[in-house]
Structure formats: structure tokens, C-alpha cells
Design a protein around this motif. Structure first.
Motif, PDB file in Angstrom:
ATOM      1  N   UNK A  31       1.293  -0.804  -0.114  1.00 65.55           N
ATOM      2  CA  UNK A  31      -0.207   0.330   0.158  1.00 65.55           C
ATOM      3  C   UNK A  31       0.736   1.075  -0.472  1.00 65.55           C
ATOM      4  N   UNK A  32       0.424   2.661  -0.067  1.00 66.06           N
ATOM      5  CA  UNK A  32       0.968   4.341  -0.347  1.00 66.06           C
ATOM      6  C   UNK A  32       1.458   4.196   0.688  1.00 66.06           C
ATOM      7  N   UNK A  33       1.134   3.752   1.564  1.00 61.21           N
ATOM      8  CA  UNK A  33       1.552   4.345   3.055  1.00 61.21           C
ATOM      9  C   UNK A  33       2.649   3.784   3.831  1.00 61.21           C
ATOM     10  N   UNK A  34       2.570   2.040   3.032  1.00 60.77           N
ATOM     11  CA  UNK A  34       3.605   1.021   4.368  1.00 60.77           C
ATOM     12  C   UNK A  34       4.621   1.932   4.434  1.00 60.77           C
ATOM     13  N   UNK A  35       5.511   1.296   5.710  1.00 63.52           N
ATOM     14  CA  UNK A  35       6.413   1.860   6.575  1.00 63.52           C
ATOM     15  C   UNK A  35       7.571   0.956   6.431  1.00 63.52           C
ATOM     16  N   UNK A  36       8.217   1.512   6.899  1.00 69.55           N
ATOM     17  CA  UNK A  36       9.969   0.715   7.050  1.00 69.55           C
ATOM     18  C   UNK A  36       9.288  -0.106   8.453  1.00 69.55           C
ATOM     19  N   UNK A  37      10.033  -1.206   8.733  1.00 68.10           N
ATOM     20  CA  UNK A  37       9.564  -2.541   9.829  1.00 68.10           C
ATOM     21  C   UNK A  37      10.273  -1.602  10.925  1.00 68.10           C
ATOM     22  N   UNK A  38       8.796  -1.746  12.278  1.00 69.35           N
ATOM     23  CA  UNK A  38       9.230  -0.869  12.920  1.00 69.35           C
ATOM     24  C   UNK A  38      10.594  -0.897  14.141  1.00 69.35           C
ATOM     25  N   UNK A  39      10.296  -3.435  13.908  1.00 64.63           N
ATOM     26  CA  UNK A  39      11.806  -3.974  15.063  1.00 64.63           C
ATOM     27  C   UNK A  39      13.189  -4.308  14.562  1.00 64.63           C
ATOM     28  N   UNK A  40      13.268  -3.352  13.202  1.00 60.09           N
ATOM     29  CA  UNK A  40      14.476  -3.677  12.867  1.00 60.09           C
ATOM     30  C   UNK A  40      15.339  -3.401  14.405  1.00 60.09           C
ATOM     31  N   UNK A  41      15.999  -2.482  14.839  1.00 64.76           N
ATOM     32  CA  UNK A  41      16.464  -2.047  15.451  1.00 64.76           C
ATOM     33  C   UNK A  41      16.703  -2.471  15.937  1.00 64.76           C
ATOM     34  N   UNK A  42      15.830  -3.567  17.059  1.00 59.58           N
ATOM     35  CA  UNK A  42      15.384  -4.125  18.191  1.00 59.58           C
ATOM     36  C   UNK A  42      16.408  -5.617  17.825  1.00 59.58           C
ATOM     37  N   UNK A  43      15.750  -5.684  16.641  1.00 62.59           N
ATOM     38  CA  UNK A  43      16.478  -7.518  15.820  1.00 62.59           C
ATOM     39  C   UNK A  43      17.834  -7.244  15.966  1.00 62.59           C
ATOM     40  N   UNK A  44      18.430  -5.771  15.214  1.00 61.85           N
ATOM     41  CA  UNK A  44      19.221  -5.660  14.891  1.00 61.85           C
ATOM     42  C   UNK A  44      20.286  -5.847  16.134  1.00 61.85           C
ATOM     43  N   UNK A  45      20.106  -5.281  17.579  1.00 62.88           N
ATOM     44  CA  UNK A  45      20.320  -5.351  18.865  1.00 62.88           C
ATOM     45  C   UNK A  45      20.659  -6.313  19.458  1.00 62.88           C
ATOM     46  N   UNK A  46      19.326  -7.311  19.069  1.00 68.79           N
ATOM     47  CA  UNK A  46      19.521  -8.585  19.474  1.00 68.79           C
ATOM     48  C   UNK A  46      21.051  -9.239  18.749  1.00 68.79           C
ATOM     49  N   UNK A  47      20.866  -9.336  17.511  1.00 67.45           N
ATOM     50  CA  UNK A  47      22.422 -10.264  16.228  1.00 67.45           C
ATOM     51  C   UNK A  47      23.308  -9.748  16.921  1.00 67.45           C
ATOM     52  N   UNK A  48      23.490  -8.743  17.034  1.00 66.35           N
ATOM     53  CA  UNK A  48      24.775  -8.011  18.064  1.00 66.35           C
ATOM     54  C   UNK A  48      25.518  -8.979  19.166  1.00 66.35           C
ATOM     55  N   UNK A  49      24.543  -9.285  19.922  1.00 65.69           N
ATOM     56  CA  UNK A  49      24.769 -10.001  21.286  1.00 65.69           C
ATOM     57  C   UNK A  49      25.282 -11.147  20.886  1.00 65.69           C
ATOM     58  N   UNK A  50      24.776 -11.981  19.442  1.00 62.23           N
ATOM     59  CA  UNK A  50      25.369 -12.899  19.516  1.00 62.23           C
ATOM     60  C   UNK A  50      26.273 -13.247  19.047  1.00 62.23           C
ATOM     61  N   UNK A  51      27.382 -14.559  19.747  1.00 56.73           N
ATOM     62  CA  UNK A  51      28.924 -15.036  19.148  1.00 56.73           C
ATOM     63  C   UNK A  51      28.861 -14.888  17.406  1.00 56.73           C
ATOM     64  N   UNK A  52      29.843 -13.653  17.402  1.00 58.00           N
ATOM     65  CA  UNK A  52      29.798 -13.722  16.125  1.00 58.00           C
ATOM     66  C   UNK A  52      30.968 -14.545  15.361  1.00 58.00           C
ATOM     67  N   UNK A  53      31.062 -14.906  14.145  1.00 54.87           N
ATOM     68  CA  UNK A  53      31.434 -16.088  13.438  1.00 54.87           C
ATOM     69  C   UNK A  53      33.370 -15.830  13.167  1.00 54.87           C
ATOM     70  N   UNK A  54      33.215 -17.066  13.485  1.00 51.05           N
ATOM     71  CA  UNK A  54      35.070 -17.131  12.546  1.00 51.05           C
ATOM     72  C   UNK A  54      35.110 -16.981  11.747  1.00 51.05           C
ATOM     73  N   UNK A  55      36.678 -16.822  10.887  1.00 55.50           N
ATOM     74  CA  UNK A  55      37.022 -16.625   9.347  1.00 55.50           C
ATOM     75  C   UNK A  55      36.006 -17.692   8.410  1.00 55.50           C
ATOM     76  N   UNK A  56      36.764 -19.004   9.033  1.00 55.05           N
ATOM     77  CA  UNK A  56      36.207 -20.386   8.703  1.00 55.05           C
ATOM     78  C   UNK A  56      34.451 -20.388   8.605  1.00 55.05           C
ATOM     79  N   UNK A  57      33.905 -19.550   9.559  1.00 57.61           N
ATOM     80  CA  UNK A  57      32.276 -20.443   9.470  1.00 57.61           C
ATOM     81  C   UNK A  57      31.743 -19.390   8.873  1.00 57.61           C
TER      82      UNK A  57
END
Length: 501
Positions: free
Chosen positions: A222-248
Motif C-alpha cells: 500500500x502507498x502508506x507502507x512504512x519500514x519495519x518497526x522492529x528492525x532496530x531491536x532485532x539488530x541489537x539482538x543479533x549483535x549480542x550473538x557470538x560472531x562467526x570466525x573467518x572459517x565459519x
């Protein structure tokens, strides 16, 4: 059918409910309810897995998926959020949400659910959206419900508990330029039944199950569609996860190839090009007329220059939004970032890093923007914003919200992608970059407000300097400009890599 969220046993007396239990009274249509939100009403729900409470009144259960005979998919989560494990009988925990997500997301070809029922609002649901009135969506509601809604992608999400009616603008479930289009989600919060303020507590609608819809019709935006409001909280949650090493590290990367000549592999080295000669540096195109920003041009106001590198220079903005509003400019004549040679790009990156360090030492973060529209020479506008004034998310939200007000589609570019992957040389565009590396992009296809970048930064939500939105109203005497340039040059000197070359 009737679906109920919030406190089903709000003000019901024991006597009145007994009439339904004995059959003296009967619900006129099949009614499905969520469980308790407090200890006082737990006793009304004898079976946590769901049961019939009275004729035509069914308790769905603690969490799960209800599938109607028509194919309608209704996900539900009873109770309020709890940090305890196990959660009280009237609450849900992170484990409950994780198990519900896992059971649904493991379904083959899962696209989302038709309806999601929760009692609490999702935290941050008002981000990028129309106002929720007196409800502060950044403080109220549940983060776990936000995470659930982001994962299950409901076409309709109903909630209550805040005693207010709020119908949010629909939001996207895909990232534009990265993912194929998906259906939109709509969030609707309902007020208490019979409230004295006459706020809406009933929402009537008809819905065709997702699996019966034409795929093209389902994903219409629809014309009035917006960005996803939960994008920030999901990014923050992902940043708390253990990062992958280069091989992974997963082998995935985003490419935006807008060239009409497709199907050919891009040569990656001299051998593939069949040419053993080293690649020569790209020469900057020459200006076809007088240019105010080519450093060798007599039109350049050199008293504003504060640093000169090999390929770029730094100058205070004429009529700057703030006294330390600066421009990164190529010495040669280039129209936009996507036209730059690799040597110039490298030095632009050095100036960005130096300015980030410089402004952070003064308790500020920078916002950079470029308008490749009705301009001849690349100007990267760099405006500092006090760290204690607003967050980088506040800045992003302000740009996106004000863009939506003017029907400008401002999209987020993947963090590790480059503007050259989105726009080809000659493409008009507007581009914003935060010193965190986050980027927003708009492809200009018609008219575009020339002062949009300044207007957003000058707005009450950010710098609160609306009177300085137009640079022409901010003119200063030459002596004042020169003094500001000397002060900036002096303060920037410890961070200026060009002086150490």
C-alpha cells in the motif's frame, strides 16, 4: 468468529460467569480467548494447553497455532512478559517465545501467519509510524512480542492492555533491494470493552487466508507502507550473538547490479581481462564551465579550506548549519561518489575516519549526506550532532519519517555494502550516512527538495534550528568565515592525516 485479546475476565462477576458455565447464558458466536494476565484470573483457565471454558467460548492455550477449517492461521501467545524461568502461570518467557517461533518457522515454505494474538503491545511498534497518542511505544509493551511479530510476520497483529485504540500504518516484512517483496503487516491495539472514553474496542474485518491468495495480490504494497518497526531491536539482538570466525562466515553478500547488460561475469583480475598491463589511475573528468568547488578554480572561496590532501580537501560549508559543518570535496571535478576513482574513494574514507574521531573527541557524532541532483561537483556534507542530544537511531527515524511525509522512499542499504552497488554514474540520488556506517538511499525520479538533508537535521527532533534550514539565510561576513575556518583548522590539526603525509 470472535477473537479476544487482553483481560477476558476484566470486570466479570462470579455469578455472571457461572451462568455461562451452566448454560443459562451462551455466547452467540464461537469466541476464542487468550489466558490470564494476572494471578487473580489464573483459576478461570484450568488447562494450560487450551480447553472449552463454556459453550462457544474456547481458551486457546498458553501458546500455539490455531488453524481454521478455511485454512486461516492464527498464532497466539497468552499472558504478560516475565524474566523468570519458568514463568508464572499468567506470563510467558523468552523460552516460550523461542519454542513458538521454532515450531512455526520450521514449517516448510513458511511465509508468515494470517493473525497474531497477544495481550501486550510489542515494544517500539510506533517506530517509523503514525503517533500512538498518549502511549510511549518506546517504553511500553514487550520486547519478546516484538521479536515474535518480526519472526512470524502476521498480516494482522491484535493486542490490548494499554487501554487505548491504535491502528498503526502497515509495515514491510522485507528489506527493499535485498529481499523479494513480502506481504505487509498491520498492528491494531484495542481499548477496554465499554470504556467511558468511547475508545474503539471492537475491530470487524474479513480476511482471505494467506494460502488461498494470489501471490502477486498478497505482496502488494500500500502507498502508506512504512519500514519495519522492529528492525532496530532485532539488530541489537543479533549483535549480542557470538560472531562467526573467518572459517565459519557464511558465503553470502549483497550485490546490486543495475546494469542492463546482465549475464556476464565481471573480470576480477588482469589475467581474466586478457591484459597483463597494470590498471592505470582513472583521470577525473573535466568541468565544462566554472566550478565553485574544483580547488584549482578561481571561484573557490579558499578562506574556507581547512585541510588539503592528495585527492580531496576539507572546507567549511558556506552558510553552514553549524560553525563546524564541513564538506569533503574531491580536488578534481567529479559529480558524485559513484563517479570517484579508487584513489579518491580511499582518501574520502580517510577523511570520514578522521572527522569521526575529531567529532567524537568533542562529544558529537556526524551525519553525512550527498544530493546528486541539480549539482555539478560532489559535495559530501558533514554535520555534527551532540551525542547527548539524540541517538543514531533517532537520526535515522527522523530522516525516514520526514521522507515519508513528503512521499520520498528512503531505503536502508546493507551495512557492508557500498553506494556504488546501488546507483550507477549519472543516476540522481540522495544519500545519508551515519558515522556508524549505516546508510539510507533514495533514487530521485522526479522533483526533490533541494534542502531536504538540512531541513531534517535542522528540525525540532534533531538540532532544533529550523531557521537555518536554508544556507542562503545563514550568510556570514568573510572575516567571520575566515575566523571560523582558522579555529576549525587549529582544532582539527591533531586528527588531520594530510599534515602527516
Amino acid at each position: 468468529m470472535l477473537l479476544c485479546v487482553g483481560n477476558f475476565f476484566g470486570s466479570t462477576s462470579e455469578t455472571e460467569w457461572a451462568e455461562y458455565c451452566t448454560g443459562a447464558k451462551k455466547a452467540p458466536i464461537p469466541t476464542y480467548v487468550l489466558g490470564a494476565n494476572d494471578q487473580e484470573t489464573v483459576s478461570y483457565f484450568p488447562d494450560v494447553s487450551g480447553c472449552e471454558l463454556a459453550e462457544n467460548i474456547t481458551y486457546l492455550g498458553r501458546r500455539g497455532l490455531y488453524s481454521g477449517t478455511s485454512g486461516l492461521q492464527i498464532a497466539y501467545l497468552s499472558g504478560t512478559e516475565s524474566q523468570d524461568e519458568p514463568a508464572p502461570a499468567y506470563s510467558f518467557s523468552a523460552k516460550d517465545v523461542a519454542e513458538l517461533k521454532a515450531s512455526l518457522l520450521s514449517t516448510p515454505n513458511f511465509k508468515g501467519v494470517d493473525i497474531l494474538l497477544t495481550s501486550p503491545w510489542p515494544r517500539d511498534v510506533g517506530t517509523f509510524a503514525n503517533s500512538a497518542g498518549e502511549i510511549d511505544t518506546k517504553k511500553c509493551g514487550s520486547k519478546l512480542v516484538s521479536d515474535l511479530a518480526a519472526s512470524l510476520k502476521p498480516r494482522y497483529h491484535f493486542a490490548a492492555l494499554e487501554k487505548a485504540y491504535y491502528e498503526r500504518l502497515p509495515y514491510r516484512n522485507h528489506t527493499v533491494l535485498q529481499e523479494t517483496p513480502q506481504h505487509v503487516s498491520r498492528f491494531i491495539a484495542l481499548a477496554d470493552v465499554g470504556n467511558t472514553s468511547k475508545k474503539k474496542y471492537l475491530y470487524a474485518f474479513s480476511i482471505v487466508p494467506m494460502n488461498l491468495m494470489d501471490p502477486a495480490e498478497l505482496v502488494k504494497q500500500p502507498q502508506d507502507v512504512t519500514e519495519n518497526p522492529y528492525r532496530r531491536s532485532r539488530k541489537e539482538a543479533q549483535k549480542t550473538k557470538t560472531p562467526l570466525c573467518a572459517e565459519e562466515e557464511p558465503a553470502c553478500q549483497f550485490f546490486f547490479d543495475l546494469n542492463k547488460h546482465q549475464g556476464k561475469k565481471r573480470p576480477s583480475d588482469a589475467k581474466e581481462r586478457g591484459n597483463s598491463q597494470p590498471k592505470q589511475a582513472k583521470k577525473p573528468p573535466q568541468s565544462t564551465g566554472p566550478c565553485w568547488f574544483c580547488l584549482a578554480s578561481p571561484e573557490v572561496e579558499k578562506h574556507l579550506v581547512v585541510s588539503i590532501g592528495t585527492h580531496c580537501y576539507l572546507a567549511l560549508a558556506k552558510g553552514g548549519l553549524l560553525p563546524d559543518h564541513v564538506l569533503i570535496l574531491p580536488i578534481g571535478h567529479y559529480q558524485s561518489v559513484v563517479d570517484l576513482s579508487s584513489e579518491v574513494v580511499e582518501e574520502v574514507t580517510k577523511y570520514k575516519a578522521a572527522l569521526k574521531e575529531f567529532f567524537r573527541s568533542k562529544g558529537k557524532r556526524y551525519v553525512l549526506f550527498e544530493r546528486n541532483y541539480k549539482s555539478q561537483h560532489l559535495q559530501l556534507q558533514v554535520v555534527p550532532v551532540p551525542l547527548d542530544h539524540c541517538t543514531s537511531e533517532d537520526i535515522k527515524e527522523s530522516f525516514i519519517a520526514q521522507a515519508q511525509e513528503q512521499q520520498i522512499e528512503l531505503l536502508e542499504i546493507p551495512e557492508h555494502s557500498d553506494i556504488t552497488q546501488v546507483a550507477q554514474p549519472g543516476t540522481p540520488y540522495f544519500y545519508v550516512e551515519l558515522d556508524t556506517g549505516e546508510k539510507l538511499f533514495h533514487r530521485i525520479r522526479g522533483r526533490f527538495p533541494l534542502h531536504f538533508g538540512r531541513e531534517v537535521l535542522a528540525s525540532e527532533a534533531l538540532l532544533a534550528l529550523p531557521q537555518r534550514a536554508d544556507w542562503r539565510r545563514c550568510a556570514a561576513e568573510r572575516a567571520e568565515e575566515a575566523a571560523q575556518a582558522r579555529a576549525f583548522r587549529r582544532d582539527f590539526q591533531p586528527f588531520d592525516f594530510a599534515l602527516r603525509a
